[in-house]
Design a protein around this motif. Structure first.
Motif, PDB file in Angstrom:
ATOM      1  N   MET A  81      31.920  45.980  34.256  1.00 54.66           N
ATOM      2  CA  MET A  81      32.890  46.090  33.590  1.00 54.66           C
ATOM      3  C   MET A  81      33.170  44.506  33.156  1.00 54.66           C
ATOM      4  O   MET A  81      32.926  43.618  34.326  1.00 54.66           O
ATOM      5  N   LYS A  82      33.346  43.824  32.106  1.00 53.13           N
ATOM      6  CA  LYS A  82      33.597  42.488  31.915  1.00 53.13           C
ATOM      7  C   LYS A  82      34.790  41.984  32.426  1.00 53.13           C
ATOM      8  O   LYS A  82      35.910  42.561  32.435  1.00 53.13           O
ATOM      9  N   ALA A  83      34.863  40.822  33.079  1.00 51.75           N
ATOM     10  CA  ALA A  83      36.190  40.345  33.698  1.00 51.75           C
ATOM     11  C   ALA A  83      36.100  38.612  33.636  1.00 51.75           C
ATOM     12  O   ALA A  83      34.997  38.291  33.653  1.00 51.75           O
ATOM     13  N   LEU A  84      37.246  38.148  33.632  1.00 52.08           N
ATOM     14  CA  LEU A  84      37.123  36.584  34.035  1.00 52.08           C
ATOM     15  C   LEU A  84      37.104  36.405  35.708  1.00 52.08           C
ATOM     16  O   LEU A  84      38.271  37.157  36.400  1.00 52.08           O
ATOM     17  N   ILE A  85      36.162  35.893  36.270  1.00 51.01           N
ATOM     18  CA  ILE A  85      36.043  35.922  37.780  1.00 51.01           C
ATOM     19  C   ILE A  85      36.210  34.875  38.261  1.00 51.01           C
ATOM     20  O   ILE A  85      35.846  33.591  37.945  1.00 51.01           O
ATOM     21  N   SER A  86      36.733  34.911  39.830  1.00 52.00           N
ATOM     22  CA  SER A  86      36.939  33.789  40.545  1.00 52.00           C
ATOM     23  C   SER A  86      36.129  34.204  41.794  1.00 52.00           C
ATOM     24  O   SER A  86      36.282  34.950  42.524  1.00 52.00           O
ATOM     25  N   ARG A  87      35.007  33.083  41.835  1.00 46.83           N
ATOM     26  CA  ARG A  87      33.870  33.200  42.720  1.00 46.83           C
ATOM     27  C   ARG A  87      34.097  32.053  43.966  1.00 46.83           C
ATOM     28  O   ARG A  87      33.391  32.153  44.828  1.00 46.83           O
ATOM     29  N   GLU A  88      34.943  31.176  43.641  1.00 48.12           N
ATOM     30  CA  GLU A  88      35.025  30.065  44.493  1.00 48.12           C
ATOM     31  C   GLU A  88      36.635  29.434  44.460  1.00 48.12           C
ATOM     32  O   GLU A  88      37.217  29.863  43.310  1.00 48.12           O
ATOM     33  N   THR A  89      36.890  28.976  45.396  1.00 44.81           N
ATOM     34  CA  THR A  89      38.426  28.365  45.392  1.00 44.81           C
ATOM     35  C   THR A  89      38.422  27.053  44.518  1.00 44.81           C
ATOM     36  O   THR A  89      37.543  26.349  44.488  1.00 44.81           O
ATOM     37  N   LEU A 144      36.733  29.320  37.119  1.00 43.18           N
ATOM     38  CA  LEU A 144      36.550  30.577  36.435  1.00 43.18           C
ATOM     39  C   LEU A 144      35.679  30.863  35.661  1.00 43.18           C
ATOM     40  O   LEU A 144      35.073  29.860  34.671  1.00 43.18           O
ATOM     41  N   GLU A 145      35.045  32.120  35.671  1.00 38.24           N
ATOM     42  CA  GLU A 145      33.787  32.389  34.816  1.00 38.24           C
ATOM     43  C   GLU A 145      33.924  33.534  34.068  1.00 38.24           C
ATOM     44  O   GLU A 145      34.368  34.705  34.962  1.00 38.24           O
ATOM     45  N   PHE A 146      33.287  33.938  33.019  1.00 35.95           N
ATOM     46  CA  PHE A 146      33.005  35.396  32.433  1.00 35.95           C
ATOM     47  C   PHE A 146      31.916  36.010  33.252  1.00 35.95           C
ATOM     48  O   PHE A 146      30.816  35.268  33.451  1.00 35.95           O
ATOM     49  N   GLY A 147      31.904  37.291  33.650  1.00 38.08           N
ATOM     50  CA  GLY A 147      30.933  37.938  34.093  1.00 38.08           C
ATOM     51  C   GLY A 147      31.030  39.371  34.267  1.00 38.08           C
ATOM     52  O   GLY A 147      32.002  40.087  33.510  1.00 38.08           O
ATOM     53  N   GLU A 148      30.443  40.079  35.005  1.00 42.17           N
ATOM     54  CA  GLU A 148      30.651  41.512  35.438  1.00 42.17           C
ATOM     55  C   GLU A 148      30.788  41.768  36.558  1.00 42.17           C
ATOM     56  O   GLU A 148      30.436  41.291  37.439  1.00 42.17           O
ATOM     57  N   LEU A 149      31.901  42.447  36.920  1.00 41.15           N
ATOM     58  CA  LEU A 149      32.287  43.216  38.052  1.00 41.15           C
ATOM     59  C   LEU A 149      32.156  44.826  37.930  1.00 41.15           C
ATOM     60  O   LEU A 149      32.238  45.261  36.990  1.00 41.15           O
ATOM     61  N   PRO A 150      31.635  45.174  39.357  1.00 42.76           N
ATOM     62  CA  PRO A 150      31.727  46.945  39.325  1.00 42.76           C
ATOM     63  C   PRO A 150      32.821  47.616  38.693  1.00 42.76           C
ATOM     64  O   PRO A 150      34.071  46.997  38.729  1.00 42.76           O
TER      65      PRO A 150
END
Length: 333
Positions: A1-9, A15-21
């Motif tokens: 699913m599409k999401a706004l993602i926090s990958r690092e502090t 923040l970046e857009f990407g896919e999460l399970p």
């Protein structure tokens, strides 16, 4: 699913857009197709690892959503697929789907928009708990609300008026003063930007006192903290209640002799923990909010709506204390 993602502090720029399970509801949980996610101050903290909750990365921020039921987990009763619902998620709301605990999900009547529904629980839930459970508000009380033009502040103004209080709103600009007046504030104090020296702090305390119709406030609802707290305590009345609710201006340091001189109470307000520890009391509070909303005594103030791809800007604006009213993100139509 599409999401706004926090990958690092870091801040909103990380923040970046990407896919999460895809999410799956567990026992007692509901999977929600997110329509709208509102933005709250904890969203600015959680991505910087400054909040009480620190979810494992990668994760989507977003702590409050409105949408429709997509799937029911085991042992969930009282809901059906397609129901319009609102809930607090803690995190995960800025995604196409989010998980909500059934015990903390509420059906949203058709008469109310998703954007308004997504703006109810965290702000008004916090304020009704603060004013009613911690502040023991009564008709005729005098209430000072700091940070009165943000989402929590406006809810505090509206609820205090609904409970029969006279309300003085503390804000940082004329634009915010207008918002507080629309929400029902009887008087407004416009303050400058901290830090304050001793003279500026004393002047602000005097301004708060001059706006009060009594010999001090019965309740101070402090959503701001920092250098604004001490002047507000100096303006509190005998046996007043000082409600510690948030710290966007920093954690305040209070001279405790003031609490002795005022014989006042300093009360912590942690709505999230209250809702988790005492779900039935919290549910009763939310039902009361729906009654007040239906009667037109409160109205969640959606001031700006952002497209999903611009959600990081909404988080930035909240963190910079530039927001007036409530900011929401439209995740899907």
């Amino acid at each position: 699913m599409k999401a706004l993602i926090s990958r690092e502090t870091g801040g909103p720029e990380t923040l970046e857009f990407g896919e999460l399970p895809d999410a799956k509801p567990g026992k007692g949980e509901i999977l929600i197709d997110v329509k709208v996610c509102s933005i709250n101050f904890p969203d600015t903290l959680i991505i910087e690892d400054k909040y009480q909750m620190k979810p494992p990365r990668p994760f989507a921020p977003g702590s409050e959503v409105a949408g429709t039921v997509a799937q029911l987990g085991e042992a969930v009763e009282g809901f059906a697929v397609g129901d319009r619902v609102i809930t607090g998620t803690g995190f995960g709301g800025l995604a196409e789907q989010a998980i909500g605990r059934a015990a903390n999900c509420y059906k949203l009547p058709e008469k109310f928009r998703f954007a308004e529904g997504a703006s109810l629980l965290m702000t008004y839930g916090t304020s009704i708990h603060a004013l009613q459970d911690r502040g023991h508000i009564e008709a005729g009380d005098e209430v000072l609300v700091l940070g009165a033009a943000g989402g929590v502040g406006i809810s505090g103004v509206e609820l205090a008026k609904a409970f029969g209080a006279r309300v003085v709103a503390g804000v940082s600009s004329e634009e915010k003063a207008d918002m507080a007046r629309v929400a029902g504030a009887d008087e407004v104090v416009i303050y400058g930007r901290a830090p304050f020296d001793k003279d500026a702090s004393k002047a602000l305390a005097t301004a708060f006192k001059d706006a009060c119709d009594k010999d001090g406030y019965d309740i101070v609802y402090d959503i701001v903290g920092g250098d604004y707290s001490e002047p507000a305590v100096r303006a509190i009345g005998w046996e007043g209640r000082f409600l510690v609710t948030g710290f966007p201006a920093g954690i305040a340091k209070l001279p405790l002799n003031l609490t002795l001189l005022k014989s006042c109470d300093v009360c912590g307000v942690f709505w999230g923990a209250f809702a988790a520890r005492e779900p039935e009391r919290n549910r009763a509070n939310v039902e009361k909010l729906f009654e007040l909303w239906d009667a037109g005594k409160i109205a969640p103030p959606v001031s700006e709506s952002y497209a999903f791809e611009n959600a990081a800007e909404a988080i930035r604006k909240i963190g910079a204390r530039e927001a007036v009213g409530k900011l929401v993100v439209t995740v899907s139509e």
